[in-house]
Scaffold this motif. Sequence first.
Motif, mmCIF file in Angstrom:
data_model
loop_
_atom_site.group_PDB
_atom_site.id
_atom_site.type_symbol
_atom_site.label_atom_id
_atom_site.label_comp_id
_atom_site.label_asym_id
_atom_site.label_seq_id
_atom_site.Cartn_x
_atom_site.Cartn_y
_atom_site.Cartn_z
ATOM 1 N N LEU A 290 0.608 -1.321 0.347
ATOM 2 C CA LEU A 290 0.063 0.247 0.194
ATOM 3 C C LEU A 290 0.754 1.209 0.292
ATOM 4 C CD1 LEU A 290 -2.284 -1.010 3.050
ATOM 5 C CD2 LEU A 290 -3.192 -1.324 0.272
ATOM 6 N N GLY A 291 0.541 2.346 -1.002
ATOM 7 C CA GLY A 291 0.724 3.572 -0.546
ATOM 8 C C GLY A 291 -0.015 4.655 -0.059
ATOM 9 N N LEU A 292 1.013 5.683 0.750
ATOM 10 C CA LEU A 292 0.400 6.934 0.464
ATOM 11 C C LEU A 292 0.797 8.265 0.870
ATOM 12 C CD1 LEU A 292 -2.785 7.500 3.340
ATOM 13 C CD2 LEU A 292 -0.452 8.891 2.962
ATOM 14 N N GLY A 293 0.462 9.524 -0.086
ATOM 15 C CA GLY A 293 1.638 10.533 -0.491
ATOM 16 C C GLY A 293 0.665 11.902 0.108
ATOM 17 N N TYR A 294 1.700 12.625 0.247
ATOM 18 C CA TYR A 294 0.531 13.946 0.255
ATOM 19 C C TYR A 294 1.882 14.775 -0.345
ATOM 20 C CZ TYR A 294 -0.546 18.252 2.288
ATOM 21 O OH TYR A 294 -0.588 20.132 2.728
ATOM 22 N N SER A 295 0.331 15.190 -1.349
ATOM 23 C CA SER A 295 1.474 16.536 -2.390
ATOM 24 C C SER A 295 2.690 15.719 -2.760
ATOM 25 C CB SER A 295 1.949 17.625 -1.208
ATOM 26 O OG SER A 295 2.288 19.494 -1.649
ATOM 27 N N ASN A 296 4.146 17.038 -2.363
ATOM 28 C CA ASN A 296 5.231 16.074 -2.905
ATOM 29 C C ASN A 296 4.923 14.991 -3.069
ATOM 30 O OD1 ASN A 296 8.308 15.693 -3.231
ATOM 31 N ND2 ASN A 296 7.205 17.037 -4.830
ATOM 32 N N GLY A 297 5.273 14.047 -1.493
ATOM 33 C CA GLY A 297 4.946 13.332 -1.727
ATOM 34 C C GLY A 297 3.843 11.890 -2.618
ATOM 35 N N ALA A 298 3.035 12.680 -3.132
ATOM 36 C CA ALA A 298 1.570 12.080 -3.981
ATOM 37 C C ALA A 298 2.118 12.131 -5.255
ATOM 38 C CB ALA A 298 0.701 13.002 -3.773
ATOM 39 N N ASN A 299 2.861 12.864 -5.294
ATOM 40 C CA ASN A 299 3.441 12.942 -7.272
ATOM 41 C C ASN A 299 4.773 12.331 -7.190
ATOM 42 O OD1 ASN A 299 2.223 15.407 -7.266
ATOM 43 N ND2 ASN A 299 4.101 17.131 -6.492
ATOM 44 N N ILE A 300 5.205 11.825 -6.319
ATOM 45 C CA ILE A 300 6.426 10.327 -6.536
ATOM 46 C C ILE A 300 5.649 9.479 -6.333
ATOM 47 C CG2 ILE A 300 7.087 10.695 -3.424
ATOM 48 C CD1 ILE A 300 9.342 10.174 -6.826
#
Length: 206
Positions: free
Chosen positions: A99-109
Amino acid sequence: MSMDAYIHKALPGSPGGPLLFVFHGTGADENQLVSLGRDLAPRATIISPRGDVSEHGAGRFFRRTGEGVYDMDDLARAADKMAGFVKAHVEAAKPSAVLGLGYSNGANILASVVFGVPSLFDACVLMHPLIPFEPEIDGTLAGRHILVTAGKRDPICPPNLTARLEAYLRADGADVTVEWHEGGHEVRPNEIEAARRFLARAAQGV
């Protein structure tokens, strides 16, 4: 690629349970989303890498030349490096789900890794992603589950680009859910609850 390719934090979960990778936003580090990850996926082992790029002292996962203007060569480098890092941890853990979860720049990578290696993650939460380019997806997203969360007044990630990303993902076969709120770039409670439900289903293979 080494499991230590990035400085990272690891929180053990239930043996044989899911593996959840969390990716911070610009200016944060590997500590930003660890507690949220534990809250959203209590049984998961959590891996939180620190971005390896500094923008005037603010941590990021890849370089940019302006607001919303990406250094595409560095994004390709970063996505390839991150995919190797994730694969190394997956091979070592042999989890029930990735599973993956990213916010802002983290969502982009996270999104960029998904575009390059669609089979790597079973399910992903992209919180306020900004993808200002047309993705080239290496394979198919069929069978992948993706939750996108966004603000209708987000000055950093305009709603029209969120809608365009949703269309790209759907066109390539992904099972996409979008959770909106009325605000801007901040994370609001309805996003967190949507992510909680989404990851619970994903961890069970539903």
